[in-house]
Write a protein that holds these residues in place. Structure first.
Motif, PDB file in Angstrom:
ATOM      1  N   SER A  32       0.813  -1.215   0.000  1.00 14.22           N
ATOM      2  CA  SER A  32       0.000   0.000   0.000  1.00 14.22           C
ATOM      3  C   SER A  32       0.849   1.268   0.000  1.00 14.22           C
ATOM      4  O   SER A  32       0.367   2.336  -0.387  1.00 14.22           O
ATOM      5  N   ILE A  33       2.092   1.161   0.438  1.00 17.68           N
ATOM      6  CA  ILE A  33       2.981   2.325   0.500  1.00 17.68           C
ATOM      7  C   ILE A  33       3.951   2.347  -0.668  1.00 17.68           C
ATOM      8  O   ILE A  33       4.069   3.336  -1.395  1.00 17.68           O
ATOM      9  N   TYR A  61      -2.996   7.699   4.546  1.00 18.14           N
ATOM     10  CA  TYR A  61      -3.054   6.255   4.755  1.00 18.14           C
ATOM     11  C   TYR A  61      -2.533   5.870   6.137  1.00 18.14           C
ATOM     12  O   TYR A  61      -3.135   5.069   6.858  1.00 18.14           O
ATOM     13  N   LEU A  62      -1.393   6.445   6.513  1.00 12.17           N
ATOM     14  CA  LEU A  62      -0.696   5.993   7.714  1.00 12.17           C
ATOM     15  C   LEU A  62      -1.388   6.403   9.011  1.00 12.17           C
ATOM     16  O   LEU A  62      -1.358   5.658   9.998  1.00 12.17           O
ATOM     17  N   LEU A  63      -2.002   7.581   9.044  1.00  9.16           N
ATOM     18  CA  LEU A  63      -2.634   8.037  10.279  1.00  9.16           C
ATOM     19  C   LEU A  63      -3.804   7.136  10.686  1.00  9.16           C
ATOM     20  O   LEU A  63      -3.840   6.638  11.826  1.00  9.16           O
ATOM     21  N   PRO A  64      -4.781   6.862   9.803  1.00  4.62           N
ATOM     22  CA  PRO A  64      -5.831   5.904  10.201  1.00  4.62           C
ATOM     23  C   PRO A  64      -5.298   4.495  10.386  1.00  4.62           C
ATOM     24  O   PRO A  64      -5.835   3.727  11.197  1.00  4.62           O
ATOM     25  N   PHE A  65      -4.253   4.137   9.661  1.00  7.11           N
ATOM     26  CA  PHE A  65      -3.604   2.843   9.865  1.00  7.11           C
ATOM     27  C   PHE A  65      -3.130   2.721  11.313  1.00  7.11           C
ATOM     28  O   PHE A  65      -3.334   1.694  11.971  1.00  7.11           O
ATOM     29  N   ALA A  66      -2.503   3.805  11.807  1.00  7.36           N
ATOM     30  CA  ALA A  66      -2.019   3.801  13.188  1.00  7.36           C
ATOM     31  C   ALA A  66      -3.176   3.743  14.183  1.00  7.36           C
ATOM     32  O   ALA A  66      -3.119   3.004  15.174  1.00  7.36           O
ATOM     33  N   VAL A  67      -4.241   4.511  13.936  1.00 14.41           N
ATOM     34  CA  VAL A  67      -5.382   4.526  14.855  1.00 14.41           C
ATOM     35  C   VAL A  67      -6.030   3.144  14.948  1.00 14.41           C
ATOM     36  O   VAL A  67      -6.311   2.628  16.041  1.00 14.41           O
ATOM     37  N   GLN A 115      -8.251   2.666   3.064  1.00 12.56           N
ATOM     38  CA  GLN A 115      -7.200   1.641   3.015  1.00 12.56           C
ATOM     39  C   GLN A 115      -6.475   1.548   4.353  1.00 12.56           C
ATOM     40  O   GLN A 115      -6.217   0.458   4.863  1.00 12.56           O
ATOM     41  N   GLY A 116      -6.139   2.701   4.919  1.00 14.22           N
ATOM     42  CA  GLY A 116      -5.418   2.708   6.179  1.00 14.22           C
ATOM     43  C   GLY A 116      -6.222   2.104   7.315  1.00 14.22           C
ATOM     44  O   GLY A 116      -5.679   1.401   8.177  1.00 14.22           O
TER      45      GLY A 116
END
Length: 409
Positions: A32-33, A61-67, A115-116
């Motif tokens: 995805s990255i 992508y990364l911020l909601p991925f982290a949450v 996606q995240g």
């Protein structure tokens, strides 16, 4: 939805199949990255966006991925591993289609957010699946096999993305991600057993969850081990985030030449994971981790030295990176398992917390650190060294705190 019968954990062929499937699930993150990095310039032109706006699709992508890292494991502890992975894959595939079909930056950002929110389920829950099935040296070997197979993704993703972009346009990259997610959904439905029995599940009770999260995040040993893992990975990931500038601007390569960075680095990750599996049961986890730091330290020092003495050029700017990733991969299984074993009743939730710590640092790097450091290769080399030193300090502090606790036990 019928769940396949659970395999015998002693069945080598079954475990090999599970290792391959868990590795493929973990590949969603780097795919995805890394896959769309070579298409950044074309996407900016197509969407009438600035390079910085396209860079922020990584943050989207990364911020909601982290949450969501914080919740995938807890939900899997309550509902079971398998169904949560299936739901995550379904959302991921639909979100990838949205990214492929849009011609507006705003909708692309929305697709990246979706996606995240869904992509981390396989990674987080996969670690819990390993500990559901095995413990001790056997768990380290399985984790190392997963890591070794997973390491293919960062090398394959940008190369595949570069060729898909060159042949069909940047939208083809997101069509590929949608197909990849759909194929994984089918594979999980047919092949992945449920590894968490109903009697071992933990309810999603708000008060209990609050106490569980507080217990995990207040554990200084857990946080130290997780920070060590995150910092080690971030040392290399700074180069991944900066690869369009590092490779195209500084080394004067094309979008089809991203293999120069990713293939040697991933070869190092695979080699380090192989050695980690071979050392399981022969060398203690602490000794394996310290050996990894020795290799990372040599690579980071050599990287700074090369950048001080030589102008940006191939192959010199790349040479230290595979040595760093060998050391990094040596540490990964041991650090992950040492942290998860601190909370045996909440492995899914602990895996989520571990993932949140790692991904939060990646978000910081994508939004702030990488843009600050990619101005020169020397700054990137310094960023790698600083990340590694922070990881070593976090590990040493965790060991110092944990030693009295172990003696007391």
């Amino acid at each position: 939805m019928k769940t396949p019968a659970a395999p015998d954990a002693r069945d080598a062929s079954s475990m090999t199949g599970i290792a391959v499937l868990l590795a493929l699930l973990a590949m969603i993150g780097p795919f995805s990255i890394d896959t769309y990095l070579p298409a950044f310039p074309a996407m900016a032109g197509s969407l009438r966006a600035t390079p910085l706006q396209i860079q922020q699709t990584l943050t989207a992508y990364l911020l909601p991925f982290a949450v969501m890292m914080l919740w995938h494991g807890a939900i899997a502890d309550a509902l079971g591993r398998r169904r949560v992975i299936l739901c995550g894959l379904a959302v991921y595939s639909l979100a990838s289609l949205l990214c492929a079909l849009t011609n507006r930056l705003e909708l692309l950002l929305l697709g990246r957010v979706l996606q995240g929110l869904s992509a981390g389920a396989g990674t987080v829950i996969g670690r819990a699946v390993v500990r559901d099935l095995h413990e001790g040296a056997a768990a380290q070997r399985l984790m190392a096999h997963v890591s070794m197979l997973f390491a293919i993704a960062p090398a394959l993703a940008p190369i595949l993305g570069g060729w898909l972009h060159g042949l069909f346009g940047w939208q083809a990259i997101f069509f590929f991600l949608a197909l990849f997610g759909g194929a994984l959904w089918l594979a999980v439905f047919l092949r992945l057993p449920e590894t968490l029995p109903a009697e071992a599940r933990q309810p999603l009770h708000p008060a209990r969850l609050w106490h569980a999260y507080r217990e995990v995040f207040s554990g200084r040993v857990f946080v130290g081990l997780s920070l060590a893992l995150a910092c080690n990975f971030n040392g290399m990931f700074l180069y991944v985030l900066s690869s369009p500038v590092f490779l195209i601007k500084h080394l004067h390569l094309t979008p089809q030449d991203f293999a120069w960075l990713f293939v040697p680095s991933v070869a190092g990750m695979m080699l380090g994971s192989f050695f980690s599996g071979r050392l399981a049961g022969r060398l203690s986890s602490r000794s394996t981790i310290l050996l990894g730091y020795l290799l990372m330290g040599l690579a980071a020092a050599g990287n700074i030295g090369i950048n001080l003495l030589l102008p940006p050029s191939l192959p010199w700017m790349i040479l230290p990176l595979p040595l760093y990733t060998i050391g990094m991969a040596l540490t990964v299984p041991s650090l992950q398992l040492l942290a998860l074993d601190l909370h045996p009743q909440r492995r899914g939730l602990a895996s989520s917390c571990q993932g949140l710590i790692q991904t939060s640092l990646i978000v910081l790097s994508a939004a702030v650190l990488a843009p600050l450091l990619w101005a020169t290769p020397l700054l990137l080399a310094g960023g790698m060294a600083a990340s590694m030193v922070c990881g070593l300090l976090a590990f040493m502090i965790a060991c110092r705190i944990g030693a009295p606790q172990k003696q007391g036990a």
